[in-house]
Design a protein around this motif. Structure first.
Motif, PDB file in Angstrom:
ATOM      1  N   ARG A 197       0.808  -1.227   0.000  1.00 58.14           N
ATOM      2  CA  ARG A 197       0.000   0.000   0.000  1.00 58.14           C
ATOM      3  C   ARG A 197       0.834   1.266   0.000  1.00 58.14           C
ATOM      4  O   ARG A 197       0.425   2.303  -0.495  1.00 58.14           O
ATOM      5  CB  ARG A 197      -0.921   0.018   1.225  1.00 58.14           C
ATOM      6  CG  ARG A 197      -1.935  -1.115   1.277  1.00 58.14           C
ATOM      7  CD  ARG A 197      -2.589  -1.169   2.646  1.00 58.14           C
ATOM      8  NE  ARG A 197      -1.600  -1.481   3.676  1.00 58.14           N
ATOM      9  CZ  ARG A 197      -1.840  -1.395   4.987  1.00 58.14           C
ATOM     10  NH1 ARG A 197      -3.018  -0.968   5.403  1.00 58.14           N
ATOM     11  NH2 ARG A 197      -0.898  -1.718   5.853  1.00 58.14           N
ATOM     12  N   GLY A 198       2.013   1.226   0.634  1.00 52.79           N
ATOM     13  CA  GLY A 198       2.753   2.450   0.875  1.00 52.79           C
ATOM     14  C   GLY A 198       2.049   3.250   1.960  1.00 52.79           C
ATOM     15  O   GLY A 198       1.073   2.807   2.559  1.00 52.79           O
ATOM     16  N   GLY A 199       2.529   4.428   2.262  1.00 54.03           N
ATOM     17  CA  GLY A 199       1.887   5.257   3.280  1.00 54.03           C
ATOM     18  C   GLY A 199       2.273   4.825   4.679  1.00 54.03           C
ATOM     19  O   GLY A 199       3.152   3.990   4.884  1.00 54.03           O
ATOM     20  N   SER A 248       2.224  -8.620  13.649  1.00 55.27           N
ATOM     21  CA  SER A 248       1.803  -7.263  13.282  1.00 55.27           C
ATOM     22  C   SER A 248       2.997  -6.476  12.751  1.00 55.27           C
ATOM     23  O   SER A 248       4.144  -6.901  12.912  1.00 55.27           O
ATOM     24  CB  SER A 248       1.188  -6.529  14.484  1.00 55.27           C
ATOM     25  OG  SER A 248       2.174  -6.349  15.497  1.00 55.27           O
ATOM     26  N   ALA A 249       2.708  -5.349  12.142  1.00 55.18           N
ATOM     27  CA  ALA A 249       3.729  -4.379  11.748  1.00 55.18           C
ATOM     28  C   ALA A 249       3.220  -3.013  12.163  1.00 55.18           C
ATOM     29  O   ALA A 249       2.044  -2.688  11.956  1.00 55.18           O
ATOM     30  CB  ALA A 249       3.986  -4.431  10.244  1.00 55.18           C
ATOM     31  N   PRO A 250       4.056  -2.188  12.777  1.00 54.02           N
ATOM     32  CA  PRO A 250       3.594  -0.901  13.305  1.00 54.02           C
ATOM     33  C   PRO A 250       3.388   0.142  12.220  1.00 54.02           C
ATOM     34  O   PRO A 250       3.886   0.013  11.094  1.00 54.02           O
ATOM     35  CB  PRO A 250       4.732  -0.500  14.246  1.00 54.02           C
ATOM     36  CG  PRO A 250       5.951  -1.116  13.613  1.00 54.02           C
ATOM     37  CD  PRO A 250       5.483  -2.424  13.038  1.00 54.02           C
ATOM     38  N   ASP A 251       2.642   1.193  12.574  1.00 53.02           N
ATOM     39  CA  ASP A 251       2.547   2.359  11.706  1.00 53.02           C
ATOM     40  C   ASP A 251       3.935   2.987  11.569  1.00 53.02           C
ATOM     41  O   ASP A 251       4.788   2.859  12.460  1.00 53.02           O
ATOM     42  CB  ASP A 251       1.584   3.394  12.288  1.00 53.02           C
ATOM     43  CG  ASP A 251       0.139   2.900  12.294  1.00 53.02           C
ATOM     44  OD1 ASP A 251      -0.148   1.906  11.603  1.00 53.02           O
ATOM     45  OD2 ASP A 251      -0.687   3.510  12.997  1.00 53.02           O
ATOM     46  N   GLY A 252       4.162   3.666  10.489  1.00 55.56           N
ATOM     47  CA  GLY A 252       5.449   4.310  10.279  1.00 55.56           C
ATOM     48  C   GLY A 252       5.342   5.367   9.194  1.00 55.56           C
ATOM     49  O   GLY A 252       4.292   5.525   8.554  1.00 55.56           O
ATOM     50  N   THR A 253       6.424   6.097   8.979  1.00 55.08           N
ATOM     51  CA  THR A 253       6.415   7.111   7.932  1.00 55.08           C
ATOM     52  C   THR A 253       6.164   6.473   6.574  1.00 55.08           C
ATOM     53  O   THR A 253       5.397   6.971   5.757  1.00 55.08           O
ATOM     54  CB  THR A 253       7.748   7.869   7.932  1.00 55.08           C
ATOM     55  OG1 THR A 253       7.964   8.450   9.218  1.00 55.08           O
ATOM     56  CG2 THR A 253       7.733   8.978   6.887  1.00 55.08           C
ATOM     57  N   LEU A 254       6.836   5.336   6.327  1.00 59.77           N
ATOM     58  CA  LEU A 254       6.621   4.575   5.095  1.00 59.77           C
ATOM     59  C   LEU A 254       6.638   3.097   5.468  1.00 59.77           C
ATOM     60  O   LEU A 254       7.615   2.604   6.037  1.00 59.77           O
ATOM     61  CB  LEU A 254       7.706   4.865   4.064  1.00 59.77           C
ATOM     62  CG  LEU A 254       7.589   4.092   2.743  1.00 59.77           C
ATOM     63  CD1 LEU A 254       6.318   4.494   2.000  1.00 59.77           C
ATOM     64  CD2 LEU A 254       8.817   4.325   1.875  1.00 59.77           C
ATOM     65  N   THR A 255       5.540   2.394   5.206  1.00 56.88           N
ATOM     66  CA  THR A 255       5.433   0.993   5.587  1.00 56.88           C
ATOM     67  C   THR A 255       5.293   0.118   4.347  1.00 56.88           C
ATOM     68  O   THR A 255       5.030   0.593   3.248  1.00 56.88           O
ATOM     69  CB  THR A 255       4.212   0.762   6.486  1.00 56.88           C
ATOM     70  OG1 THR A 255       3.014   1.067   5.736  1.00 56.88           O
ATOM     71  CG2 THR A 255       4.254   1.641   7.720  1.00 56.88           C
ATOM     72  N   GLY A 256       5.436  -1.189   4.550  1.00 52.74           N
ATOM     73  CA  GLY A 256       5.224  -2.131   3.467  1.00 52.74           C
ATOM     74  C   GLY A 256       6.226  -3.258   3.490  1.00 52.74           C
ATOM     75  O   GLY A 256       7.125  -3.314   4.337  1.00 52.74           O
ATOM     76  N   GLY A 257       6.065  -4.207   2.570  1.00 52.33           N
ATOM     77  CA  GLY A 257       6.993  -5.317   2.446  1.00 52.33           C
ATOM     78  C   GLY A 257       6.298  -6.656   2.412  1.00 52.33           C
ATOM     79  O   GLY A 257       5.071  -6.745   2.306  1.00 52.33           O
ATOM     80  N   GLU A 258       7.107  -7.725   2.503  1.00 47.03           N
ATOM     81  CA  GLU A 258       6.599  -9.086   2.541  1.00 47.03           C
ATOM     82  C   GLU A 258       7.038  -9.745   3.842  1.00 47.03           C
ATOM     83  O   GLU A 258       8.167  -9.528   4.312  1.00 47.03           O
ATOM     84  CB  GLU A 258       7.111  -9.901   1.356  1.00 47.03           C
ATOM     85  CG  GLU A 258       6.538  -9.472   0.019  1.00 47.03           C
ATOM     86  CD  GLU A 258       6.899 -10.444  -1.091  1.00 47.03           C
ATOM     87  OE1 GLU A 258       7.156 -11.628  -0.778  1.00 47.03           O
ATOM     88  OE2 GLU A 258       6.914 -10.024  -2.261  1.00 47.03           O
ATOM     89  N   PHE A 259       6.147 -10.570   4.405  1.00 49.19           N
ATOM     90  CA  PHE A 259       6.380 -11.150   5.711  1.00 49.19           C
ATOM     91  C   PHE A 259       5.884 -12.597   5.727  1.00 49.19           C
ATOM     92  O   PHE A 259       4.839 -12.908   5.148  1.00 49.19           O
ATOM     93  CB  PHE A 259       5.658 -10.333   6.789  1.00 49.19           C
ATOM     94  CG  PHE A 259       5.831  -8.852   6.616  1.00 49.19           C
ATOM     95  CD1 PHE A 259       6.913  -8.199   7.158  1.00 49.19           C
ATOM     96  CD2 PHE A 259       4.913  -8.115   5.866  1.00 49.19           C
ATOM     97  CE1 PHE A 259       7.088  -6.840   6.975  1.00 49.19           C
ATOM     98  CE2 PHE A 259       5.079  -6.760   5.675  1.00 49.19           C
ATOM     99  CZ  PHE A 259       6.168  -6.110   6.228  1.00 49.19           C
ATOM    100  N   THR A 260       6.624 -13.461   6.401  1.00 52.36           N
ATOM    101  CA  THR A 260       6.244 -14.871   6.543  1.00 52.36           C
ATOM    102  C   THR A 260       5.924 -15.143   8.002  1.00 52.36           C
ATOM    103  O   THR A 260       6.743 -14.847   8.891  1.00 52.36           O
ATOM    104  CB  THR A 260       7.384 -15.783   6.075  1.00 52.36           C
ATOM    105  OG1 THR A 260       7.693 -15.485   4.717  1.00 52.36           O
ATOM    106  CG2 THR A 260       6.971 -17.244   6.171  1.00 52.36           C
ATOM    107  N   VAL A 261       4.731 -15.697   8.246  1.00 53.83           N
ATOM    108  CA  VAL A 261       4.251 -15.905   9.611  1.00 53.83           C
ATOM    109  C   VAL A 261       3.992 -17.390   9.839  1.00 53.83           C
ATOM    110  O   VAL A 261       3.329 -18.050   9.038  1.00 53.83           O
ATOM    111  CB  VAL A 261       2.959 -15.099   9.870  1.00 53.83           C
ATOM    112  CG1 VAL A 261       2.531 -15.254  11.317  1.00 53.83           C
ATOM    113  CG2 VAL A 261       3.162 -13.621   9.527  1.00 53.83           C
ATOM    114  N   ASP A 262       4.525 -17.915  10.939  1.00 50.91           N
ATOM    115  CA  ASP A 262       4.313 -19.306  11.335  1.00 50.91           C
ATOM    116  C   ASP A 262       3.952 -19.353  12.808  1.00 50.91           C
ATOM    117  O   ASP A 262       4.039 -18.344  13.519  1.00 50.91           O
ATOM    118  CB  ASP A 262       5.576 -20.142  11.086  1.00 50.91           C
ATOM    119  CG  ASP A 262       5.930 -20.252   9.621  1.00 50.91           C
ATOM    120  OD1 ASP A 262       5.252 -21.022   8.914  1.00 50.91           O
ATOM    121  OD2 ASP A 262       6.871 -19.559   9.181  1.00 50.91           O
ATOM    122  N   ALA A 263       3.574 -20.528  13.285  1.00 54.11           N
ATOM    123  CA  ALA A 263       3.292 -20.700  14.710  1.00 54.11           C
ATOM    124  C   ALA A 263       3.263 -22.182  15.051  1.00 54.11           C
ATOM    125  O   ALA A 263       2.758 -23.006  14.280  1.00 54.11           O
ATOM    126  CB  ALA A 263       1.956 -20.057  15.092  1.00 54.11           C
TER     127      ALA A 263
END
Length: 439
Positions: A340-342, A400-415
């Motif tokens: 998304r950016g932002g 989760s990923a926090p709010d920031g000036t510029l956010t985004g990316g790819e993430f791998t989640v396991d449990a």
């Protein structure tokens, strides 16, 4: 112009199956019922006036709590119920109602050690001579000091009778600790950061000042106002002081043409725990194009927030009838893509239904997980792993990923998944549905 902040909600469903196998027998109470009733050998010493030797018998008891998912610092009320005492009325004299006062201890283990003193009311049904003592309950409290699973086991207890004579029948656990009857899962109590800022305008020319208004900062604190260029602080800063209500209003001159946002924070450097923002801000570069030149402009298009998972079924390991315990497995890997950016971050949560089986069920609160999260190299955001502990019907955060000036990316989640299966759940297959939601 600033890239728009957009949040989108995604939901995914996993079917989780556990097996309770082997052996026959019936379940005396519904599978998954809490707490577990346990039995343990006990050594009781009758009053000397009874003239009888010590009694080595079996106590049956259970422990309940008012909050099975406390936070560190919370007070938990514990109730220790002796269903069947190892001792009985040591005399031929019948005891009337409401002359028994029980006291005892509950043993803590796991993430927190110690004991809880519990006391019961002076209340009981009449007890015939040589008759069995009726069931009784005792309550007490303890304060949670550490995160993690805290086990509770029945401990020693004493039966005091006040009739003609004041007599005590102390009973001790022969091989301490007694079996675990209840477990609470404590989580960290992290202070909530309510600091916030608003800007007088969302854009301006290079060198313009922007009014920054803040609230809920520490009263009297020195607050730094700063521009941000992506994830980096720019050279544009100013300092203001919060008033007695923790509010302030100040001006920040923005010269850096790459500025994408404005933050405010206490202390010597930016911290998400003691800061607010970033609030989006765009520098409008109106520098005239020199003669015989051409100004080139391109656009980066904002994308979407999405998730995918490597399958929709998880087979947990089998457990033995009569033993129960952890039925373990692994969550199907979830991939989160934030294009998304932002400044908006994201949160991935999950909740689970009860596990239903052959005429019985295992409560949703018996499922726990240990999350793991990795961030693909080059991603502006960093994935935060959720807390290990109970999932349950009310749900928990996986990552989760926090709010920031510029956010985004790819993430791998396991449990890692673990279902605490009661020892005498009827043999057969049990299934529940784990729903994941991305926002």
């Amino acid at each position: 112009m600033a890239l728009p902040t957009r949040r989108r909600r995604w939901a995914s469903v996993l079917t989780v199956t556990a097996l309770a196998v082997a052996g026959g027998g019936a379940l005396a109470c519904p599978a998954g019922a809490t707490p577990q009733q346990v039995s343990f050998p006990t050594h009781c010493i009758p009053p000397a006036v009874a003239g009888i030797p010590p009694i080595d018998g079996t106590t049956t008891a259970k422990i309940t709590v008012d909050n099975a998912s406390p936070k560190v610092g919370d007070t938990v009320t514990v109730t220790y119920t002796v269903v069947t005492a190892a001792a009985s009325n040591p005399t031929d004299l019948a005891l009337p109602a409401d002359i028994m006062t029980p006291t005892g201890k509950v043993t803590l283990g796991g993430a927190q050690n110690g004991s809880v003193t519990v006391t019961g009311p002076k209340k009981n049904d009449p007890v015939p001579g040589k008759g069995a003592f009726p069931s009784f309950s005792m309550t007490g409290t303890f304060t949670v000091t550490s995160p993690g699973a805290v086990t509770l086991s029945p401990g020693d207890y004493n039966i005091h009778t006040s009739y003609i004579l004041e007599l005590d029948t102390p009973c001790t656990v022969t091989n301490p600790p007694a079996p675990v009857s209840e477990t609470v899962t404590a989580t960290d109590s992290t202070p909530v950061n309510n600091r916030a800022i608003t800007l007088g305008s969302a854009s301006g020319k290079p060198g313009d000042g922007v009014t920054v208004t803040g609230s809920n900062f520490t009263p009297g604190a020195s607050v730094t106002l700063a521009g941000r260029s992506g994830a980096t602080q720019s050279a544009d800063t100013a300092t203001v002081t919060a008033n007695a209500q923790g509010a302030f209003s100040g001006s920040l001159v923005v010269r850096d043409r790459t500025t994408t946002g404005v933050v405010a924070y206490e202390g010597g450097a930016w911290s998400a725990d003691k800061g607010a923002g970033p609030a989006a801000y765009t520098v409008v570069d109106d520098t005239p194009v020199p003669a015989n030149s051409q100004k080139l402009t391109t656009t980066v298009k904002a994308g979407t927030l999405s998730m995918s998972q490597a399958g929709d079924a998880v087979q947990l390991s089998a457990v033995d009838f009569g033993k129960g315990g952890a039925s373990a497995g692994a969550l199907r890997t979830v991939t989160v893509k934030d294009y998304r950016g932002g400044p908006a971050g994201w949160s991935l949560t999950g909740k689970v239904t009860d596990f239903t089986g052959p005429g019985a069920r295992i409560d949703a609160g018996k499922l726990s997980w240990t999350p793991a999260c990795t961030t693909k190299a080059g991603s502006p955001s960093t994935c935060r792993t959720g807390s290990a502990g109970t999932v349950g019907a009310s749900g928990a955060t996986l990552a989760s990923a926090p709010d920031g000036t510029l956010t985004g990316g790819e993430f791998t989640v396991d449990a890692g998944l673990s279902l605490d299966v009661p020892a005498f759940a009827p043999p057969g297959s049990y299934s529940g549905v784990l729903t994941l939601t991305l926002t």
